[in-house]
Design a protein around this motif. Structure first.
Motif, PDB file in Angstrom:
ATOM      1  N   ALA A 205       0.850  -1.197   0.000  1.00  0.00           N
ATOM      2  CA  ALA A 205       0.000   0.000   0.000  1.00  0.00           C
ATOM      3  C   ALA A 205       0.879   1.238   0.000  1.00  0.00           C
ATOM      4  N   PHE A 206       0.367   2.272  -0.640  1.00  0.00           N
ATOM      5  CA  PHE A 206       1.053   3.571  -0.609  1.00  0.00           C
ATOM      6  C   PHE A 206       0.140   4.577   0.079  1.00  0.00           C
ATOM      7  N   PHE A 207       0.708   5.286   1.059  1.00  0.00           N
ATOM      8  CA  PHE A 207      -0.020   6.283   1.823  1.00  0.00           C
ATOM      9  C   PHE A 207       0.615   7.654   1.601  1.00  0.00           C
ATOM     10  N   LYS A 208      -0.223   8.639   1.333  1.00  0.00           N
ATOM     11  CA  LYS A 208       0.225  10.018   1.304  1.00  0.00           C
ATOM     12  C   LYS A 208       0.357  10.492   2.746  1.00  0.00           C
ATOM     13  N   VAL A 209       1.481  11.105   3.092  1.00  0.00           N
ATOM     14  CA  VAL A 209       1.749  11.551   4.467  1.00  0.00           C
ATOM     15  C   VAL A 209       1.730  13.072   4.507  1.00  0.00           C
ATOM     16  N   SER A 210       1.065  13.631   5.524  1.00  0.00           N
ATOM     17  CA  SER A 210       0.986  15.085   5.670  1.00  0.00           C
ATOM     18  C   SER A 210       0.968  15.445   7.146  1.00  0.00           C
ATOM     19  N   ASN A 211       1.111  16.738   7.414  1.00  0.00           N
ATOM     20  CA  ASN A 211       1.037  17.276   8.783  1.00  0.00           C
ATOM     21  C   ASN A 211       1.983  16.550   9.735  1.00  0.00           C
ATOM     22  N   VAL A 212       3.223  16.391   9.315  1.00  0.00           N
ATOM     23  CA  VAL A 212       4.210  15.695  10.142  1.00  0.00           C
ATOM     24  C   VAL A 212       4.722  16.648  11.218  1.00  0.00           C
ATOM     25  N   ILE A 213       4.570  16.237  12.476  1.00  0.00           N
ATOM     26  CA  ILE A 213       5.084  17.005  13.609  1.00  0.00           C
ATOM     27  C   ILE A 213       6.002  16.073  14.402  1.00  0.00           C
ATOM     28  N   PRO A 214       7.298  16.348  14.452  1.00  0.00           N
ATOM     29  CA  PRO A 214       8.209  15.467  15.202  1.00  0.00           C
ATOM     30  C   PRO A 214       7.940  15.519  16.706  1.00  0.00           C
ATOM     31  N   SER A 215       8.469  14.543  17.415  1.00  0.00           N
ATOM     32  CA  SER A 215       8.227  14.451  18.853  1.00  0.00           C
ATOM     33  C   SER A 215       8.711  15.685  19.598  1.00  0.00           C
ATOM     34  N   SER A 216       9.813  16.258  19.129  1.00  0.00           N
ATOM     35  CA  SER A 216      10.373  17.415  19.822  1.00  0.00           C
ATOM     36  C   SER A 216       9.480  18.645  19.743  1.00  0.00           C
ATOM     37  N   ASN A 220       4.371  19.663  25.517  1.00  0.00           N
ATOM     38  CA  ASN A 220       4.387  18.861  26.752  1.00  0.00           C
ATOM     39  C   ASN A 220       4.574  17.370  26.459  1.00  0.00           C
ATOM     40  N   ASN A 221       5.467  17.072  25.524  1.00  0.00           N
ATOM     41  CA  ASN A 221       5.654  15.675  25.124  1.00  0.00           C
ATOM     42  C   ASN A 221       6.467  14.916  26.157  1.00  0.00           C
ATOM     43  N   GLY A 222       6.248  13.607  26.174  1.00  0.00           N
ATOM     44  CA  GLY A 222       7.039  12.730  27.020  1.00  0.00           C
ATOM     45  C   GLY A 222       8.015  11.928  26.173  1.00  0.00           C
ATOM     46  N   GLN A 302      -0.673  11.776  28.009  1.00  0.00           N
ATOM     47  CA  GLN A 302       0.528  12.549  27.683  1.00  0.00           C
ATOM     48  C   GLN A 302       0.998  12.088  26.299  1.00  0.00           C
ATOM     49  N   GLU A 303       1.075  13.016  25.364  1.00  0.00           N
ATOM     50  CA  GLU A 303       1.462  12.655  24.001  1.00  0.00           C
ATOM     51  C   GLU A 303       2.972  12.492  23.911  1.00  0.00           C
ATOM     52  N   LEU A 304       3.380  11.438  23.224  1.00  0.00           N
ATOM     53  CA  LEU A 304       4.803  11.130  23.074  1.00  0.00           C
ATOM     54  C   LEU A 304       5.327  11.526  21.699  1.00  0.00           C
ATOM     55  N   GLY A 305       4.470  11.502  20.705  1.00  0.00           N
ATOM     56  CA  GLY A 305       4.913  11.838  19.350  1.00  0.00           C
ATOM     57  C   GLY A 305       5.474  10.620  18.633  1.00  0.00           C
ATOM     58  N   PRO A 306       5.604  10.696  17.324  1.00  0.00           N
ATOM     59  CA  PRO A 306       5.293  11.850  16.468  1.00  0.00           C
ATOM     60  C   PRO A 306       3.812  11.896  16.090  1.00  0.00           C
ATOM     61  N   ARG A 307       3.422  13.010  15.469  1.00  0.00           N
ATOM     62  CA  ARG A 307       2.094  13.130  14.884  1.00  0.00           C
ATOM     63  C   ARG A 307       2.232  13.165  13.367  1.00  0.00           C
ATOM     64  N   PHE A 308       1.361  12.461  12.684  1.00  0.00           N
ATOM     65  CA  PHE A 308       1.282  12.608  11.228  1.00  0.00           C
ATOM     66  C   PHE A 308      -0.045  12.031  10.745  1.00  0.00           C
ATOM     67  N   THR A 309      -0.417  12.391   9.522  1.00  0.00           N
ATOM     68  CA  THR A 309      -1.679  11.978   8.924  1.00  0.00           C
ATOM     69  C   THR A 309      -1.386  11.200   7.650  1.00  0.00           C
TER      70      THR A 309
END
Length: 345
Positions: A205-216, A220-222, A302-309
């Motif tokens: 499968a191929f997924f388009k990735v967007s809104n990438v936010i690294p853990s840093s 208030n990331n853990g 508590q969010e650890l990251g990363p975030r992406f869609t």
């Protein structure tokens, strides 16, 4: 002697616009998009928005007063119309506890992973000549997925990497692509041969990735630990959605280590898959328990990251093969996205 009347009579009879002698402020009822002057248009549009907001507030206050006066006889609050609750019915929608679906999933390529007979082992690589910024995202993925191993791409093709991975007992391959030093695509291929795939690997499968936010950059990331997280697959309601959800679920071992209190979430909404990584934390609350007199325990995330869609573009049988591979599903926007209320997963 009576004063003489002006010649021509009333101003409207002389072709003139009568003056507004009442001095009443006229409401801006129409959207002033027809005004050509940019400054005047923006000014009038600001007034239009303020008046629209005030009218909504007055109507809300009026409804609250009527509901308070009526008491129990007050009508129920109307459910707002959204794209989710007005979506078009999908012919392949899956009902909970569907025996046919359960029988198919018990024999598909991902059944050994969900029954914990096989633990996934993932090979991660990138496009040729990746940027340095992409390695921050790779580091986050290595903390997110257990048993993830990075290998540099060098000059090998994806088919050669699939052969390399299957010979070394890797179960999955992930290839990252990027644009402007930000990840914008993720190719995931299942390498392990299975009887459901006629002794071959797949699917891919191929997924388009967007809104990438690294853990840093997550507020208030853990810090993630090496514990195997729990898996939360939510919102996959069609046959295609079930297949995509089980594909993503096969990337994780299904022997969650609950002492780590970590959760990996794949939440599907309007065909967009939101990926999150959390830890749930238990704390003492302020309220007292009436039975034992101790403070109540409350939980928070508590969010650890990363975030992406992610958004799936195509699903192919077998391992990666753009020349001879057969597609199970391919997203054709002009043919499939006929309305905003049509969703496929």
């Amino acid at each position: 002697m009576a004063p003489s009347k002006p010649k021509g009579g009333h101003a409207s009879l002389q072709g003139k616009k009568p003056a507004n002698t009442t001095k009443v402020k006229r409401p801006v009822t129409n959207n002033p998009g027809r005004i050509r002057n940019k400054l005047k248009r923006s000014e009038m549009y600001g007034k239009y928005l303020l008046e629209k907001k005030a009218q909504k507030r007055q109507s809300r206050i009026q409804r609250e007063k009527e509901a308070e006066a009526l008491g129990e006889d007050a009508p129920k609050r109307a459910t707002p119309r959204t794209l989710d609750n007005t979506r078009e019915s999908e012919a392949t929608a899956v009902q909970p506890e569907d025996e046919e679906i359960l029988a198919d999933e018990a024999e598909d390529e991902f059944a050994p992973y969900f029954s914990d007979e096989i633990r996934p082992k993932i090979l991660l690589t990138t496009r040729p000549c990746p940027s340095a910024e992409l390695f921050h995202f790779i580091a986050d993925l290595m903390r997110f997925f257990p048993q993830l191993y990075y290998y540099p791409r060098k000059s090998y093709s994806v088919k050669e990497i699939c052969t390399f991975g299957s010979n070394r007992k890797f179960t999955h391959l992930i290839v990252l692509s990027e644009k402007s030093k930000v990840c914008n695509g993720m190719l995931i291929s299942h390498l392990r041969p299975s009887t459901a795939a006629n002794g071959l690997g797949g699917p891919t499968a191929f997924f388009k990735v967007s809104n990438v936010i690294p853990s840093s950059d997550v507020p208030n990331n853990g810090s993630a630990t090496s514990h195997v997280p729990e898996l939360n697959l939510h919102g996959f309601t069609t046959r295609l959605g079930h297949r995509a959800g089980r594909f993503l679920g096969s990337l994780f071992p299904h022997n969650a280590q609950f002492q780590g209190r970590q959760v990996a979430t794949f939440h599907n909404q309007r065909d967009f898959i939101f990926v999150r990584h959390h830890r749930y934390v238990f704390e003492e609350g302020r309220e007292l328990n009436k039975e034992n007199g101790k403070k109540k325990t409350k939980a928070r995330l508590q969010e650890l990251g990363p975030r992406f869609t992610m958004k799936m573009r195509w699903l192919q049988e077998g391992t990666f093969d753009t020349q001879f591979g057969e597609y199970e599903w391919f997203h054709k926007r002009k043919e499939m996205d006929t309305t905003r209320r049509k969703f496929h997963m």
